[in-house]
Enzyme design. Sequence first.
Site, PDB file in Angstrom:
ATOM      1  CE  LYS A  37      -3.823  -2.462   2.095  1.00 32.43           C
ATOM      2  NZ  LYS A  37      -4.457  -2.997   3.293  1.00 32.43           N
ATOM      3  CD  GLN A  88      -3.646  -4.642   6.372  1.00 36.06           C
ATOM      4  OE1 GLN A  88      -3.711  -3.623   5.701  1.00 36.06           O
ATOM      5  NE2 GLN A  88      -4.026  -5.821   5.907  1.00 36.06           N
ATOM      6  CG  ASP A 144     -10.199  -0.741   4.588  1.00 31.12           C
ATOM      7  OD1 ASP A 144      -9.842  -1.247   3.509  1.00 31.12           O
ATOM      8  OD2 ASP A 144      -9.584  -0.881   5.654  1.00 31.12           O
TER       9      ASP A 144
END
Length: 296
Positions: free
Chosen positions: A53, A97, A120
């Site tokens: 990322k 995460q 997200d």
Amino acid sequence: MTAKIISGTEVAAQIREELKGRVAKLKEKGVTPALAVVLVGEDPASVSYVTAKAKGAEEIGMHEETLRLPADAAEEKVLQTVDKLNKDPKFHGILVQLPLPKHISTDKVISFISPEKDVDGFHPVNVGRALRGEPCPLPCTPHGVQQMLVRSGYDPDGKHVVICGRSNIVGKPLTAILMQKKKGANATITICHTGTKDIGYYARQADILVAAMGVPKAITADMVRDGAVVIDVGVNRVEDKTKEKGFRLVGDVDFDAIKEKAAAITPVPGGVGPMTVTMLLMNTVEAAERKAGLAK
Ligand code: GUN
């Protein structure tokens, strides 16, 4: 029939080129899109995702910071970190995460992220917006699956899509995305899961079959109709002593057998994986555009 290989790497590269242009436009306006990634602990798969990322963000000219907390960090500490990022105007996107260590409530942490910065698309407000078909950051993996289909010439419009797996990260949001009466969607959806008595019965009726179960080779060739399009979302580590790292990545489908039957199939690695990171970058650029008044 030998299947066409749908390269996520190629589609991702195309989208990242488009994003570079959008980042440049934002920078002309004095805005640098910025992403904050929170990593709790050192789970090897998570570390590898977070690294991808950061690298992806840097390559398109975005700012990225990874905030690392120890595996035994208190839930309160994680919430404080998110709170700080919510309030920091420099950051347009926040990603925590997953999975988080067991002593931390994932639901609590996700619900704490400001919905505007939730790149997200996991916050309950954004889950609701996605289901209603309203503009919002869409979860990266299912959004990547849709983009890969559309951009490879396999528009789901009018097709029967069978999704194996009902996770909050893939199966459920992919249903929400593909069922909308919109361009690149408008599909008929069947969801199979661990309670489904005969997955093969449903899978064989799919024009587009999506495997997102997290089980190596769960989808075998007898479950696939001749000429179907097969999207493999699985990323499973299986032991392989011939590899330097001691493992290799395999998907949820029996690739070698199914590629002789399907019209098209995604490989693992190089399929859905690169698309997930790319859609995260897109969500962050979009959040920055929205804030700068540039959004459509
Ligand atoms: N872990 C595995 N996939 C994902 C994802 O899409 N987002 C986050 N935050 N964590 C993950």
